[in-house]
Scaffold this motif. Structure first.
Motif, PDB file in Angstrom:
ATOM      1  N   ASN A 185      21.894  10.499  98.937  1.00 25.85           N
ATOM      2  CA  ASN A 185      20.661  10.670  97.810  1.00 25.85           C
ATOM      3  C   ASN A 185      20.811   9.800  96.561  1.00 25.85           C
ATOM      4  O   ASN A 185      21.909  10.407  95.682  1.00 25.85           O
ATOM      5  N   VAL A 186      20.483   8.834  96.233  1.00 22.48           N
ATOM      6  CA  VAL A 186      20.764   8.021  95.296  1.00 22.48           C
ATOM      7  C   VAL A 186      20.193   8.691  93.979  1.00 22.48           C
ATOM      8  O   VAL A 186      20.634   8.078  92.732  1.00 22.48           O
ATOM      9  N   ALA A 187      19.316   9.518  93.829  1.00 18.35           N
ATOM     10  CA  ALA A 187      18.982  10.313  92.715  1.00 18.35           C
ATOM     11  C   ALA A 187      19.905  11.323  92.078  1.00 18.35           C
ATOM     12  O   ALA A 187      20.061  11.720  91.134  1.00 18.35           O
ATOM     13  N   ALA A 188      20.868  11.612  93.247  1.00 17.08           N
ATOM     14  CA  ALA A 188      21.985  12.491  92.737  1.00 17.08           C
ATOM     15  C   ALA A 188      23.098  12.174  93.715  1.00 17.08           C
ATOM     16  O   ALA A 188      23.309  12.793  94.434  1.00 17.08           O
ATOM     17  N   ALA A 243      13.359  11.156 102.978  1.00 13.53           N
ATOM     18  CA  ALA A 243      13.223  11.246 101.455  1.00 13.53           C
ATOM     19  C   ALA A 243      14.544  10.242 100.847  1.00 13.53           C
ATOM     20  O   ALA A 243      14.192   9.725 100.092  1.00 13.53           O
ATOM     21  N   ALA A 244      15.616  10.177 101.409  1.00  9.56           N
ATOM     22  CA  ALA A 244      16.678   9.428 101.045  1.00  9.56           C
ATOM     23  C   ALA A 244      16.109   7.838 100.965  1.00  9.56           C
ATOM     24  O   ALA A 244      16.370   7.389  99.767  1.00  9.56           O
ATOM     25  N   PHE A 281      15.137  17.587  95.454  1.00  5.52           N
ATOM     26  CA  PHE A 281      16.517  16.873  95.322  1.00  5.52           C
ATOM     27  C   PHE A 281      16.552  15.585  95.111  1.00  5.52           C
ATOM     28  O   PHE A 281      17.316  15.101  94.616  1.00  5.52           O
ATOM     29  N   CYS A 282      15.753  14.865  95.544  1.00  6.45           N
ATOM     30  CA  CYS A 282      15.574  13.565  95.467  1.00  6.45           C
ATOM     31  C   CYS A 282      14.475  12.859  94.474  1.00  6.45           C
ATOM     32  O   CYS A 282      14.520  11.563  94.114  1.00  6.45           O
TER      33      CYS A 282
END
Length: 393
Positions: free
Chosen positions: A98-101, A114-115, A140-141
């Motif tokens: 998950n590059v956002a988190a 999503a990822a 989450f993303c």
């Protein structure tokens, strides 16, 4: 194209060019490994699932629709085993990053889709949502994501789990791409007219972690200003946990019915949490299913009352941001239960729901604000998402 975040199923990457000149020409997409792609096995996130099954000879409706509209398919993405998961950790294929988190789960079961979108590998991606599997990874993303009105989108060629809750959904990083894809998938133009009333689900905000609820307040205020009229209501007068219990009675029982013959014939390998879900589904008493179906009728009645034409409702998509990767089951199980408390209305009522990105907690972790509308108002929710992004500048 490299897959540095582990979003795509292992093996040769699928690549199919979209139709030239379509409304989505120039866009790329990925498909969760529950969607049939001609000439490619449907893996379902479990290495025993494809054994003995014919390779699809045609694309699923969703894949074909995007190809016909001009989008190019660049691969199939990792899913929780046979879509039985909400966090995105797969014992066979791994956990997409998950590059956002960083260091956090992407959410499941549409984890790879999503990822991949969050990482910018593709413009949009197909997922499925039964108990939250598009909505949760969207939160989450930090993505736009939709669970359409149940039955609105053709699910031909999509591996089922619990048919009375199953839907096809999709993701995008920005609202304009989200609107373009949604117009194709929904088969209608995205309107300019917005709803005239907003309801804030105060019980859902009270249920969320305090930092998540606080992080979403600026978005709630912006949404209220955009709509022009707002009020507060309790979404689930019986209790969010009661709604969740109904979904946890119906969905696992249906999932067991879906996979029962495969379990009997193949005795497949599973991660413990997935096996546990199927065993639980096999043991749900008929009396619990009768009660849960009655509760489903109550939920549908409540949502219909709250959401007359021209009204939308907002709530936190998830009660907290993405948990860390690799937590023990004893920690994860209560988290899954809390997620279901905010997602159960999707499978029970079948009303459309869109996740709006744009909020982060004090730790910089994405959390999503959901909007729900009356049945059939999918395009209007997408219009709200587009207007929110434009309002943000």
């Amino acid at each position: 194209m490299t897959d540095e975040i582990g979003a795509f199923v292992p093996g040769p990457r699928v690549h199919i060019e979209g139709r030239a000149g379509g409304p989505l020409s120039g866009l790329t997409f990925a498909a969760k490994d529950l969607f049939a792609v001609a000439g490619v096995p449907t893996g379902g996130g479990n290495h025993d699932w494809p054994t003995g099954r014919p390779i699809p000879d045609k694309h699923s409706w969703a894949v074909q629709t995007l190809l016909d509209a001009g989008a190019t398919l660049i691969g199939k993405t990792i899913t929780d085993e046979v879509s039985l998961g909400i966090l995105g950790e797969n014992a066979f294929d791994g956990t997409p990053k998950n590059v956002a988190a960083p260091g956090r789960v992407p959410g499941g079961s549409s984890s790879g889709s999503a990822a991949a979108v969050a990482a910018g590998i593709c413009d949009t991606a197909l997922g499925t949502d039964t108990g939250g599997s598009v909505r949760v990874p969207s939160s989450f993303c930090g993505l736009h994501g939709i669970r359409p009105t149940h039955g609105r989108v053709d699910v031909t060629g999509m591996l089922p789990q619990a048919p009375t809750s199953d839907t096809t959904g999709w993701f995008a990083r920005d609202a304009e791409t989200f609107a373009r894809v949604s117009a194709v998938m929904l088969g209608e133009e995205i309107p300019s007219k917005l709803p005239s009333k907003l309801i804030v689900a105060v019980d859902a905000f009270g249920f969320a972690d305090a930092d998540t609820a606080e992080a979403l307040q600026p978005m709630v205020r912006k949404l209220a200003a955009l709509i022009g009229s707002s009020g507060e209501e309790i979404m689930a007068p019986q209790g969010l946990s009661v709604w969740a219990r109904a979904q946890r009675s119906l969905q696992p029982a249906e999932a067991y019915a879906t996979f029962r013959s495969w379990l009997d014939e193949r005795n497949p390998r599973f991660a413990f949490s997935v096996a546990k879900a199927l065993v639980t589904g096999s043991m749900i008493p008929e009396s619990d299913k009768v009660w849960a179906n009655l509760m489903r009728q109550e939920v549908r009645g409540r949502m219909k009352y709250l959401l007359p034409e021209g009204t939308i409702l907002c709530l936190p998509t998830t009660p907290f941001p993405a948990p860390k990767v690799g937590l023990p089951l004893s920690v994860l199980d209560p988290l899954r239960d809390r997620i279901t408390c905010l997602c159960a209305q999707g499978g029970l009522a079948g009303f459309p729901q869109v996740n709006l990105p744009g909020a982060t907690t004090v730790d910089g972790l994405p959390v999503g604000l959901s909007i729900i509308g009356p049945r059939g108002s999918d395009a209007t929710l997408v219009a709200v998402a587009r207007a929110m992004e434009k309002a943000a500048g």
